[in-house]
Design an enzyme around this catalytic site. Structure first.
Site, short mmCIF file in Angstrom:
data_model
loop_
_atom_site.label_atom_id
_atom_site.label_comp_id
_atom_site.label_asym_id
_atom_site.label_seq_id
_atom_site.Cartn_x
_atom_site.Cartn_y
_atom_site.Cartn_z
N GLY A 168 0.84 -1.21 0.00
CA GLY A 168 0.00 0.00 0.00
C GLY A 168 0.87 1.24 0.00
N MET A 178 -8.03 3.21 9.49
CA MET A 178 -7.22 2.10 8.98
C MET A 178 -6.19 1.65 10.02
SD MET A 178 -6.47 2.75 4.96
CE MET A 178 -7.66 2.27 3.71
N GLY A 179 -5.33 0.75 9.65
CA GLY A 179 -4.29 0.27 10.56
C GLY A 179 -4.08 -1.24 10.43
N ARG A 180 -4.93 -1.86 9.60
CA ARG A 180 -4.88 -3.33 9.44
C ARG A 180 -5.10 -3.98 10.81
NH1 ARG A 180 -3.17 -6.33 4.92
NH2 ARG A 180 -2.58 -4.43 3.89
N CYS A 214 2.01 -7.90 -4.88
CA CYS A 214 2.33 -8.89 -5.91
C CYS A 214 2.48 -10.29 -5.33
CB CYS A 214 3.60 -8.44 -6.63
SG CYS A 214 4.13 -9.58 -7.89
N ASP A 241 0.21 2.22 8.55
CA ASP A 241 -0.29 1.46 9.71
C ASP A 241 0.60 1.58 10.95
OD1 ASP A 241 -2.31 0.58 8.03
OD2 ASP A 241 -1.25 -1.25 7.48
#
Ligand code: F6P
Length: 317
Positions: free
Chosen positions: A10, A168-170, A72, A126
């Site tokens: 990201g 966000m932040g995973r 990827c 993150d």
């Protein structure tokens, strides 16, 4: 030495400042640089262009990454990495700087083990890499989150509303934690300190009983079903609850001065490591000092920033 630089995973504001620092430091040391577009995908495809100091002027203030980026999966396969090795040989690239997060560093470590000289620079909003206090992009995103929350607060106050704001932040609560530390939220639930629905309700109830009817609940993404939480609070407390998912607005924007400086320092440190023949390491910052560590020490295990939690306990209860 021919040096390649790529951004992977990201994007994060400040990646361009890191690219600039890598290219300028390398050129200063008479090392030629090529930019690899779209991360490991571009490495396998040979999507490569020469980058000079002039090419990277006026980019440090721009969000995103001029090299583009990608996640990827193919590179995680042996076949993908074989392709990458061929391309590195073809373009005479014998050292690489990878700017990205944990997944990108895993790929970088695999290349290192195949004999390529690689150093990593942490670029992720993150801030979930435990070996470094800060990663590039976190500060800018934090400021964006605070700016958005301030706007929501204005309208919440006017209408006596409660809003759940998902950031966000995973799996890392830093964006939510630091937003709350900076005064952005009234109740906070993060993976490191998860509140159940009833606890959130009782905290809200306490505030409402003191006639605090505008409330911001900050939560980290992936923790709850947002609509389920909203309905639960509405059912329990009989109030109207709004939800706002900040989403990708958090990844864009011009990098803050902090991120630009951090990225610049990290870019210089990464190239210096390669010049001094180090490989398989990621640069970082700890207690305001530049550090580097082997890729094998990089992880995203829950990062209990105890001191910060303790401070938060005194500000939000
Ligand atoms: O890692 C950065 C991040 O923005 C996370 O906060 C978020 O969970 C994820 O990337 C989103 O990924 P994608 O861009 O692949 O949708």
């Amino acid at each position: 030495m021919g040096l390649g630089v790529l951004t992977s995973g990201g994007d994060a504001p400040g990646m361009n400042a890191a690219i600039r620092a890598v290219v300028k430091t390398a050129n200063y040391n008479n090392i030629e640089v090529v930019g690899i577009r779209r991360g490991y995908q571009g490495l396998m495809d040979g999507d490569i262009q020469r980058l000079t100091s002039l090419d990277v002027e006026n980019i440090s203030g721009r969000g995103g990454t001029i090299l583009k980026t990608a996640r990827c999966l193919q590179f995680m396969e042996e076949e993908g990495r074989e392709k990458a090795l061929e391309i590195l040989k073809k373009f005479d690239i014998n050292a690489l700087v990878v700017i990205g997060g944990e997944g990108s560093f895993k790929g970088a470590d695999k290349l290192h083990k195949l004999g390529v000289k690689v150093v990593g620079i942490p670029g992720t909003i993150d801030n979930d890499l435990t070996y470094t206090d800060y990663s590039i992009g976190f500060d800018t995103t934090l400021n964006t989150v605070l700016d958005c929350i301030a706007k929501i607060k204005d309208t919440d106050f006017s209408h006596d509303k409660t809003t759940i704001v998902e950031v966000m932040g995973r799996y890392c609560g830093d964006l939510a934690l630091y937003s709350a530390l900076a005064g952005g939220g009234d109740i906070i639930s993060i993976p490191e300190k998860r509140l159940d629905f009833d606890t959130i309700c009782s905290k809200l109830k306490l505030r409402m009983s003191a006639e605090k009817n505008d409330n911001i609940v900050i939560i980290t993404e992936r923790m709850y079903d947002l609509q389920e939480l909203k309905k639960y609070i509405e059912g329990k407390l009989g109030v109207d609850v709004r939800t706002t998912v900040l989403g990708f607005i958090q990844r864009g924007g011009n990098p803050s001065a902090f991120d630009r400086v951090l990225a610049s320092k990290m870019g210089v440190a990464a190239v210096n490591l390669l010049i001094n023949d180090y490989s398989g390491r990621a640069v970082g910052i700890k207690k305001n000092e530049m550090i580097d560590t082997e890729f094998k020490n990089v992880n995203t295990k829950i990062n209990n920033k105890k001191d910060d939690h303790n401070i938060l306990n005194m500000l939000i209860y």
